[in-house]
Design a protein around this motif. Structure first.
Motif, PDB file in Angstrom:
ATOM      1  N   ALA A  79       0.845  -1.194   0.000  1.00  0.00           N
ATOM      2  CA  ALA A  79       0.000   0.000   0.000  1.00  0.00           C
ATOM      3  C   ALA A  79       0.881   1.246   0.000  1.00  0.00           C
ATOM      4  O   ALA A  79       1.920   1.286   0.656  1.00  0.00           O
ATOM      5  N   PRO A  80       0.490   2.279  -0.743  1.00  0.00           N
ATOM      6  CA  PRO A  80       1.318   3.500  -0.807  1.00  0.00           C
ATOM      7  C   PRO A  80       1.450   4.168   0.546  1.00  0.00           C
ATOM      8  O   PRO A  80       0.504   4.196   1.347  1.00  0.00           O
ATOM      9  N   ALA A  81       2.642   4.726   0.799  1.00  0.00           N
ATOM     10  CA  ALA A  81       2.898   5.390   2.080  1.00  0.00           C
ATOM     11  C   ALA A  81       2.114   6.681   2.195  1.00  0.00           C
ATOM     12  O   ALA A  81       1.663   7.057   3.280  1.00  0.00           O
ATOM     13  N   THR A  82       1.945   7.385   1.081  1.00  0.00           N
ATOM     14  CA  THR A  82       1.186   8.640   1.064  1.00  0.00           C
ATOM     15  C   THR A  82       0.500   8.780  -0.295  1.00  0.00           C
ATOM     16  O   THR A  82       1.070   8.396  -1.329  1.00  0.00           O
ATOM     17  N   ILE A  83      -0.701   9.342  -0.285  1.00  0.00           N
ATOM     18  CA  ILE A  83      -1.477   9.578  -1.509  1.00  0.00           C
ATOM     19  C   ILE A  83      -1.892  11.045  -1.516  1.00  0.00           C
ATOM     20  O   ILE A  83      -2.377  11.559  -0.495  1.00  0.00           O
ATOM     21  N   ALA A  84      -1.702  11.717  -2.629  1.00  0.00           N
ATOM     22  CA  ALA A  84      -2.150  13.110  -2.769  1.00  0.00           C
ATOM     23  C   ALA A  84      -3.466  13.137  -3.528  1.00  0.00           C
ATOM     24  O   ALA A  84      -3.621  12.438  -4.532  1.00  0.00           O
ATOM     25  N   TYR A  85      -4.406  13.940  -3.029  1.00  0.00           N
ATOM     26  CA  TYR A  85      -5.758  14.006  -3.624  1.00  0.00           C
ATOM     27  C   TYR A  85      -6.064  15.461  -3.945  1.00  0.00           C
ATOM     28  O   TYR A  85      -6.239  16.283  -3.047  1.00  0.00           O
ATOM     29  N   PHE A  86      -6.094  15.782  -5.240  1.00  0.00           N
ATOM     30  CA  PHE A  86      -6.295  17.164  -5.697  1.00  0.00           C
ATOM     31  C   PHE A  86      -7.749  17.387  -6.102  1.00  0.00           C
ATOM     32  O   PHE A  86      -8.325  16.590  -6.853  1.00  0.00           O
ATOM     33  N   SER A  87      -8.325  18.495  -5.644  1.00  0.00           N
ATOM     34  CA  SER A  87      -9.681  18.860  -6.055  1.00  0.00           C
ATOM     35  C   SER A  87      -9.826  20.373  -5.995  1.00  0.00           C
ATOM     36  O   SER A  87      -9.233  21.021  -5.130  1.00  0.00           O
ATOM     37  N   ALA A  88     -10.624  20.923  -6.905  1.00  0.00           N
ATOM     38  CA  ALA A  88     -10.836  22.378  -6.917  1.00  0.00           C
ATOM     39  C   ALA A  88     -11.722  22.829  -5.767  1.00  0.00           C
ATOM     40  O   ALA A  88     -11.755  24.016  -5.437  1.00  0.00           O
ATOM     41  N   GLU A  89     -12.474  21.907  -5.159  1.00  0.00           N
ATOM     42  CA  GLU A  89     -13.353  22.274  -4.045  1.00  0.00           C
ATOM     43  C   GLU A  89     -13.433  21.123  -3.055  1.00  0.00           C
ATOM     44  O   GLU A  89     -13.299  19.951  -3.425  1.00  0.00           O
ATOM     45  N   PHE A  90     -13.644  21.474  -1.797  1.00  0.00           N
ATOM     46  CA  PHE A  90     -13.783  20.492  -0.723  1.00  0.00           C
ATOM     47  C   PHE A  90     -14.924  20.919   0.193  1.00  0.00           C
ATOM     48  O   PHE A  90     -14.883  22.011   0.762  1.00  0.00           O
ATOM     49  N   GLY A  91     -15.929  20.068   0.347  1.00  0.00           N
ATOM     50  CA  GLY A  91     -17.027  20.335   1.263  1.00  0.00           C
ATOM     51  C   GLY A  91     -16.862  19.510   2.523  1.00  0.00           C
ATOM     52  O   GLY A  91     -17.298  18.354   2.573  1.00  0.00           O
ATOM     53  N   ILE A  92     -16.231  20.089   3.539  1.00  0.00           N
ATOM     54  CA  ILE A  92     -16.017  19.381   4.807  1.00  0.00           C
ATOM     55  C   ILE A  92     -17.118  19.764   5.802  1.00  0.00           C
ATOM     56  O   ILE A  92     -17.758  18.918   6.416  1.00  0.00           O
ATOM     57  N   THR A  93     -17.320  21.067   5.957  1.00  0.00           N
ATOM     58  CA  THR A  93     -18.308  21.602   6.885  1.00  0.00           C
ATOM     59  C   THR A  93     -18.716  22.976   6.381  1.00  0.00           C
ATOM     60  O   THR A  93     -17.934  23.652   5.701  1.00  0.00           O
ATOM     61  N   GLU A  94     -19.944  23.403   6.746  1.00  0.00           N
ATOM     62  CA  GLU A  94     -20.404  24.730   6.333  1.00  0.00           C
ATOM     63  C   GLU A  94     -19.549  25.837   6.942  1.00  0.00           C
ATOM     64  O   GLU A  94     -19.531  26.969   6.440  1.00  0.00           O
ATOM     65  N   VAL A  95     -18.804  25.516   7.993  1.00  0.00           N
ATOM     66  CA  VAL A  95     -17.919  26.494   8.626  1.00  0.00           C
ATOM     67  C   VAL A  95     -16.726  26.835   7.722  1.00  0.00           C
ATOM     68  O   VAL A  95     -16.133  27.904   7.833  1.00  0.00           O
ATOM     69  N   LEU A  96     -16.390  25.938   6.807  1.00  0.00           N
ATOM     70  CA  LEU A  96     -15.283  26.147   5.866  1.00  0.00           C
ATOM     71  C   LEU A  96     -15.877  26.089   4.453  1.00  0.00           C
ATOM     72  O   LEU A  96     -15.789  25.064   3.771  1.00  0.00           O
ATOM     73  N   PRO A  97     -16.508  27.168   3.993  1.00  0.00           N
ATOM     74  CA  PRO A  97     -17.304  27.123   2.753  1.00  0.00           C
ATOM     75  C   PRO A  97     -16.433  27.181   1.495  1.00  0.00           C
ATOM     76  O   PRO A  97     -16.279  28.213   0.861  1.00  0.00           O
ATOM     77  N   GLN A  98     -15.869  26.026   1.144  1.00  0.00           N
ATOM     78  CA  GLN A  98     -14.965  25.919  -0.009  1.00  0.00           C
ATOM     79  C   GLN A  98     -15.541  24.930  -1.027  1.00  0.00           C
ATOM     80  O   GLN A  98     -14.810  24.125  -1.585  1.00  0.00           O
ATOM     81  N   TYR A  99     -16.846  24.983  -1.269  1.00  0.00           N
ATOM     82  CA  TYR A  99     -17.503  24.019  -2.145  1.00  0.00           C
ATOM     83  C   TYR A  99     -18.701  24.675  -2.808  1.00  0.00           C
ATOM     84  O   TYR A  99     -19.282  25.632  -2.296  1.00  0.00           O
ATOM     85  N   SER A 100     -19.062  24.152  -3.985  1.00  0.00           N
ATOM     86  CA  SER A 100     -20.254  24.657  -4.686  1.00  0.00           C
ATOM     87  C   SER A 100     -21.351  23.615  -4.754  1.00  0.00           C
ATOM     88  O   SER A 100     -22.522  23.943  -4.809  1.00  0.00           O
ATOM     89  N   GLY A 101     -20.972  22.343  -4.793  1.00  0.00           N
ATOM     90  CA  GLY A 101     -21.993  21.307  -4.959  1.00  0.00           C
ATOM     91  C   GLY A 101     -21.408  19.925  -4.802  1.00  0.00           C
ATOM     92  O   GLY A 101     -20.478  19.703  -4.018  1.00  0.00           O
TER      93      GLY A 101
END
Length: 825
Positions: A79-101
């Motif tokens: 299994a890979p030691a580390t994986i990088a995951y790229f995205s233009a937006e991330f919806g984690i919580t409404e407190v961190l509003p970095q998502y559109s849909g």
């Protein structure tokens, strides 16, 4: 500062205890709440032994969550030691509003599930100072956009710093000798770090400070700079983060959509400069460790830049322009296609449902000319949703997500949440009513606020106190508002819908929400039509359009709606995860068979809306499918909901709820999705990365030379002759056919190719269907002419056909179609 509180109910309870009213007014933001709570209140809590004990338990629980080995740790060294995951937006919580849909919510759920599984993921995105936008409505129902200014210092994120305390600054070169600078903010999502790049810093000129102003805003030039910062700057931020924290550099790079495509270009540049590889050699090494996920079911949804703009921005970047431009080549020679670059840079690619995989293979098949659609190397992993984020805690505490098979994460094969079978129907129904009543309270609050914001006076909003009813069938429809999702399809026959809403015996009520892109006036007109319909005093107590759709609102909808309506134009919905969240809460789906619903509708977890797929007239198609919705509601959905026993329980409805929780629930989990990514894509990609990097990237150099040699000679590869023996005059099932093929391979060796016999059912036009392939063995050669043989079984009745095809072969190919070349008899 660890965002695990956003999905951990006990921690949220603890924060709420600080000051329940303050917690509510702060929107459930612990950073704000701690900043505003009084010193006297903190002193009182410090002396409250019960509270301190709860606090200590919460700290211990978090530390155990972060340190205990989980599923991923059982996989071993491959299994890979580390994986990088790229995205233009991330919806984690409404407190961190970095998502559109949906794309951002999916990315957020991916990180949360990775944390729960112990997957060593690092997320990479941008920090938008105005987020996407806050939605309001004008008096006439037109969408209004507000762009709140976010102060990173007030968010649950930390600035990435060097050991001496100075902020890490990432740079990306721009034309005319300009430089784009960015700080790196780190959000901690359980065990997973999320790096967010921020260009609004003093080192930048005014134009560059605005690069991360808002999500999906600006012109082509602005969007290109955002995507360069995400891809190029994102890789540089990763290098700095791993160096600063002692984390292993990623072996796998996952690009979630084409926005992040330039991460591959930056990694190619790194290898050419650090290891002296040519562009072609570096491309082999980079492709080996890259995974590309497409979420786009239509070409119009793909980012495409003018080729001249790419030439201007990458003129001095350090990669040859004549090598870079072909990565994004498409049918229009003046355009650079980001999805095409993603596919060419990623050795492994997938769509986000089985149907979307099929659509993607059709949409991108021109990149693999000569191959049938089914052979295009784009697979599928169906999306999932993060159960702890989206499931009502009452249902979890009842045992709706427990299984006699044990923890579903460790079960290979189908999982059943059979714990729900032990819950009495009356208890399950009472909980569903409780959740519906909670939604009704929230709807009343929101429609009152909305009416006041649109110009109504306090004296005019008294009706909102009794709007909606906790005992009426409640249907939810909430999603982005592009035209293909057909927000207003339900308004096709307004009088019929009105009759359903107001039926005295079997009424229904509708809660609707969604944002249109600020530049999409067509979508805004659809919202305006819906608002105008819902404003009618005769029905406004039964239907509401709620502005401000976000994670906070969504939870109430998923918890409380009895039915989740989804009526896109098939097959334009890539997945449609909102219906999954409803299903986790016992909501029944009423949906077009598109996205995930096409593969997991089973006749007992909801209703499939019949589609008019063959009708080319959009107006006629809308008419047919809207009528199908009305008839399903009238004849099946409403009767089942209101058909109760003497205790007032709708027995057949509750059994559908129970079946949905038991059978559909385990399938839609984000932990299942991330497990699939790890096993099918991340582990193989890590193996390919390691193979390419051995001996100073010697395999990458060898593979690049082999590919160039093979492609140079491929136009001379030919299947000269095929003969079949052994079937006799009247072939019978159980007999075999011996195939012998003469293949010309000028300049190549048999080891360079795989010769396959392909056989199956043949149609009147000599097309092969239900195809099976078997490798053919090399028999002998005469110069550049080679003979290959295979035996194929006759296993089915009817017309039988076969052919022979030649494909490239290398131990480093993930799929024989990868190079896009084939020679067929």
């Amino acid at each position: 500062m660890n965002l695990r509180w956003s999905w951990h109910a006990e921690t949220r309870d603890l924060f709420e205890t600080l000051d329940p009213d303050l917690w509510q007014s702060c929107g459930g933001d612990p950073v704000r709440a701690l900043g505003e709570v009084s010193a006297e209140r903190l002193a009182a809590l410090a002396g409250d032994r019960r509270f301190v004990r709860r606090l200590t338990d919460a700290v211990d629980d978090l530390e155990e969550y972060l340190a205990t080995p989980r599923w991923y740790q059982s996989l071993g060294a491959e299994a890979p030691a580390t994986i990088a995951y790229f995205s233009a937006e991330f919806g984690i919580t409404e407190v961190l509003p970095q998502y559109s849909g949906g794309l951002g919510i999916l990315a957020g759920d991916h990180l949360k599930a990775a944390s729960d599984l112990g997957v060593p993921l690092i997320g990479v995105g941008l920090l938008y100072r105005a987020g996407y936008f806050s939605q309001g409505l004008s008096a006439d129902g037109w969408q209004l956009e507000h762009y709140p200014s976010l102060d990173p210092h007030g968010l649950p994120i930390k600035l990435l710093r060097h050991a001496d305390g100075s902020a890490v600054v990432i740079t990306v070169p721009l034309p005319e000798g300009r430089t784009l600078h960015a700080h790196v903010w780190r959000a901690q999502v359980g065990r997973v770090s999320l790096l967010l790049l921020d260009s609004d810093i003093e080192e930048n000129a005014p134009a560059e400070r605005l690069v991360t102003d808002r999500l999906y805003g600006g012109d082509e030039d602005h969007r290109l700079r955002q995507e360069m910062l995400l891809g190029i700057g994102g890789v540089r931020a990763l290098r700095a983060y791993c160096s600063a924290t002692g984390t292993a550099q990623p072996e796998v790079f996952h690009a979630n959509e084409g926005h992040a495509g330039f991460q591959g270009v930056e990694r190619i540049r790194e290898l050419t400069e650090a290891h002296g590889l040519t562009f072609a050699e570096a491309l082999q090494a980079v492709r080996a460790g890259t995974v590309f996920t497409t979420h786009t079911p239509v070409p119009a949804g793909i980012d495409r830049f003018p080729k001249a703009l790419i030439e201007r921005y990458f003129a001095g970047f350090g990669v040859p322009m004549d090598q870079l431009l072909p990565l994004g080549a498409e049918e229009d020679p003046s355009k650079f296609n980001m999805a095409h670059m993603g596919l060419r840079l990623g050795q492994r690619a997938n769509g986000v449902s089985e149907l979307h995989g099929h659509v993607s293979r059709g949409m991108f098949r021109d990149l693999w000319p000569g191959f049938d659609e089914g052979d295009v190397p784009i697979g599928s992993i169906t999306n999932g949703v993060h159960a702890p984020t989206w499931t009502a805690r009452e249902l979890v505490e009842m045992g709706t997500q427990t299984s006699s098979q044990g923890d579903s994460v460790y079960v290979d094969g189908p999982v059943h949440f059979d714990g729900v079978d032990r819950i009495p129907a009356a208890e399950l129904w009472a909980t569903r009513r409780q959740l519906r009543a909670r939604l009704v309270d929230e709807v009343r609050r929101r429609i009152r606020e909305t009416a006041l914001s649109r110009g109504a006076t306090v004296a005019e909003v008294g009706w909102t106190d009794t709007a909606f009813d906790p005992d009426v069938l409640t249907i939810g429809f909430a999603r982005r508002v592009p035209s293909y999702k057909r927000l207003t399809l339900m308004l096709r026959d307004p009088e019929r819908l009105k009759a359903l809403l107001l039926d005295p015996e079997r009424p229904l009520q509708l809660v609707i929400a969604g944002k249109s892109h600020p530049a999409d006036d067509g979508g805004k007109k659809l919202i305006q039509q819906m608002v105008a319909f819902a404003d009618d005093p005769e029905i406004r107590h039964r239907i509401a359009f709620l502005p401000g759709y976000d994670i906070g609102m969504a939870r109430y909808l998923y918890w409380g709606c009895d039915v989740w309506l989804n009526n896109p134009l098939r097959p334009l919905e890539a997945c449609g995860t909102s219906g999954m969240k409803a299903a986790l809460n016992g909501g029944l789906n009423l949906s077009i068979r598109d996205g995930w619903w096409d593969e997991w509708f089973d006749g007992q977890n909801g209703w499939a809306i019949p589609t008019a797929d063959g009708v080319s007239d959009h107006d006629r198609r809308d008419e047919v499918e809207a009528r199908a919705i009305y008839e399903l509601l009238d004849n099946q959905v409403l009767p089942r909901f209101y058909e109760t026993d003497r205790d007032g329980i709708p027995g057949r409805w509750v059994e559908m709820v129970r079946h949905t929780l038991r059978e559909t629930g385990p399938k839609v989990l984000a932990t299942r999705m991330v497990r699939d990514y790890v096993q099918a894509l991340y582990v193989p990609a890590a193996g390919s990365t390691r193979a390419m990097a051995t001996d100073g990237y010697a395999p990458a150099r060898t593979e690049a030379a082999w590919r160039a040699h093979l492609l140079h000679h491929w136009h001379d590869v030919r299947v000269a002759h095929v003969e079949a023996t052994g079937a006799g005059d009247t072939p019978e099932i159980g007999s075999t056919v011996a195939l012998r093929a003469e293949v010309e391979l000028p300049g190549l060796e048999p080891a360079d190719v795989e010769v396959q016999a392909a056989y199956g059912r043949v149609d009147d036009a000599d097309g092969l269907h239900e195809v099976t392939t078997v490798p053919m063995a090399h028999e002998h050669r005469d110069g550049s002419r080679h003979w290959f043989t295979a035996t194929v079984p006759l296993e089915r009745t009817g017309a039988f056909g076969y052919t022979v095809r030649v494909l490239p072969h290398s131990e480093y190919l993930a799929d024989p179609a990868e190079l896009g070349v084939v020679s067929t008899a």
